[in-house]
Structure formats: structure tokens, C-alpha cells
Design a protein around this motif. Structure first.
Motif, short mmCIF file in Angstrom:
data_model
loop_
_atom_site.label_atom_id
_atom_site.label_comp_id
_atom_site.label_asym_id
_atom_site.label_seq_id
_atom_site.Cartn_x
_atom_site.Cartn_y
_atom_site.Cartn_z
N PRO A 149 -26.63 3.48 -0.47
CA PRO A 149 -27.02 3.20 -1.73
C PRO A 149 -27.06 4.27 -2.75
N GLU A 150 -27.27 5.66 -2.36
CA GLU A 150 -27.26 6.61 -3.24
C GLU A 150 -25.83 6.53 -4.06
N PHE A 151 -24.75 6.64 -3.20
CA PHE A 151 -23.42 6.79 -3.72
C PHE A 151 -23.36 5.67 -4.74
N ARG A 152 -23.81 4.23 -4.41
CA ARG A 152 -23.63 3.10 -5.15
C ARG A 152 -24.39 3.19 -6.47
N GLU A 153 -25.62 3.81 -6.38
CA GLU A 153 -26.32 4.03 -7.64
C GLU A 153 -25.76 4.92 -8.58
N THR A 154 -25.33 6.12 -8.01
CA THR A 154 -24.70 6.96 -8.93
C THR A 154 -23.24 6.30 -9.52
N ARG A 155 -22.44 5.67 -8.63
CA ARG A 155 -21.37 5.08 -9.38
C ARG A 155 -21.66 3.94 -10.27
N PHE A 192 -12.95 6.93 -13.64
CA PHE A 192 -12.26 7.92 -14.17
C PHE A 192 -13.33 8.88 -14.73
N THR A 193 -14.49 8.36 -15.32
CA THR A 193 -15.42 9.08 -15.98
C THR A 193 -15.94 10.14 -14.77
N ALA A 194 -16.31 9.74 -13.78
CA ALA A 194 -16.76 10.21 -12.40
C ALA A 194 -15.66 11.45 -12.21
N CYS A 195 -14.50 10.96 -12.11
CA CYS A 195 -13.63 11.87 -11.61
C CYS A 195 -13.65 13.43 -12.61
N ARG A 196 -13.79 12.86 -13.98
CA ARG A 196 -13.53 13.80 -14.96
C ARG A 196 -15.23 14.63 -15.39
N THR A 197 -15.87 14.37 -14.63
CA THR A 197 -17.38 15.01 -14.78
C THR A 197 -17.77 15.80 -13.69
N PRO A 198 -17.58 17.09 -13.80
CA PRO A 198 -17.84 17.97 -12.53
C PRO A 198 -19.24 17.55 -11.79
N ALA A 199 -20.24 17.56 -12.49
CA ALA A 199 -21.42 17.31 -12.10
C ALA A 199 -21.66 15.92 -11.24
N CYS A 228 -18.99 14.41 -9.99
CA CYS A 228 -17.95 14.56 -8.83
C CYS A 228 -18.89 15.29 -7.71
N CYS A 229 -19.64 16.36 -8.02
CA CYS A 229 -20.31 17.19 -7.10
C CYS A 229 -21.26 16.26 -6.25
N GLU A 230 -22.17 15.63 -7.16
CA GLU A 230 -23.08 14.90 -6.64
C GLU A 230 -22.65 13.70 -5.60
N LEU A 231 -21.52 12.85 -6.10
CA LEU A 231 -20.84 12.02 -5.10
C LEU A 231 -20.25 12.64 -3.86
N THR A 232 -19.68 13.90 -3.91
CA THR A 232 -19.13 14.55 -3.03
C THR A 232 -20.13 14.93 -1.77
N LEU A 233 -21.23 15.33 -2.29
CA LEU A 233 -22.55 15.63 -1.53
C LEU A 233 -23.04 14.43 -1.00
N GLN A 234 -22.89 13.21 -1.31
CA GLN A 234 -23.25 12.20 -0.78
C GLN A 234 -22.50 11.65 0.45
#
Length: 72
Positions: free
Chosen positions: A45-51, A57-64, A66-72
Motif C-alpha cells: 500500500p505504501e508503494f502504491r500511494e507514493t507511486r 519517469f518522474t519517480a526515476c528522475r527524482t532521487p528522493a 526513488c530512495c523512498e520507493l527503494t526503501l519500501q
């Protein structure tokens, strides 16, 4: 194919972009390639909310993000 071969190079189609492989082999590349697994975490659910707040592509190009999604 020989015993140590990973693939049959005679029947393997020519690569169109080998940047990631060249970087993995320690060769110089024009840019730093990134490996991205799109399906990782998609059921959380956390991943889906963030995404849901931006496109892929915005998620890929935004380090913060990207980091949040990776940690989930």
C-alpha cells in the motif's frame, strides 16, 4: 555452446544498447546506467500511494522519490 558460455553468441541478436553491460565490466561509458525493476513493491500500500502521486519517469528522475520507493 561451450561449457563456460552463458549464451550461444552465434545466434544471439546484436545488442542495441550495451551501456549497462560495459559499465558492469568496468569500462568507461558516456553516462551512468541505472537498472530499474518496475514491479518491485507494487503490491505494498505504501508503494502504491507514493507511486500514485507521479508518473514512472518522474519517480526515476527524482532521487528522493526513488530512495523512498527503494526503501519500501
Amino acid at each position: 555452446m561451450g561449457d563456460g558460455d552463458f549464451f550461444d553468441s552465434e545466434n544471439f541478436p546484436p545488442l542495441k544498447n550495451d551501456t549497462f553491460l560495459r559499465a558492469a565490466w568496468g569500462k568507461v561509458t558516456d553516462y551512468v546506467p541505472v537498472w530499474c525493476m518496475r514491479q518491485a513493491g507494487r503490491y505494498l500500500p505504501e508503494f502504491r500511494e507514493t507511486r500514485a502521486t507521479q508518473d514512472f519517469f518522474t519517480a526515476c528522475r527524482t532521487p528522493a522519490i526513488c530512495c523512498e520507493l527503494t526503501l519500501q
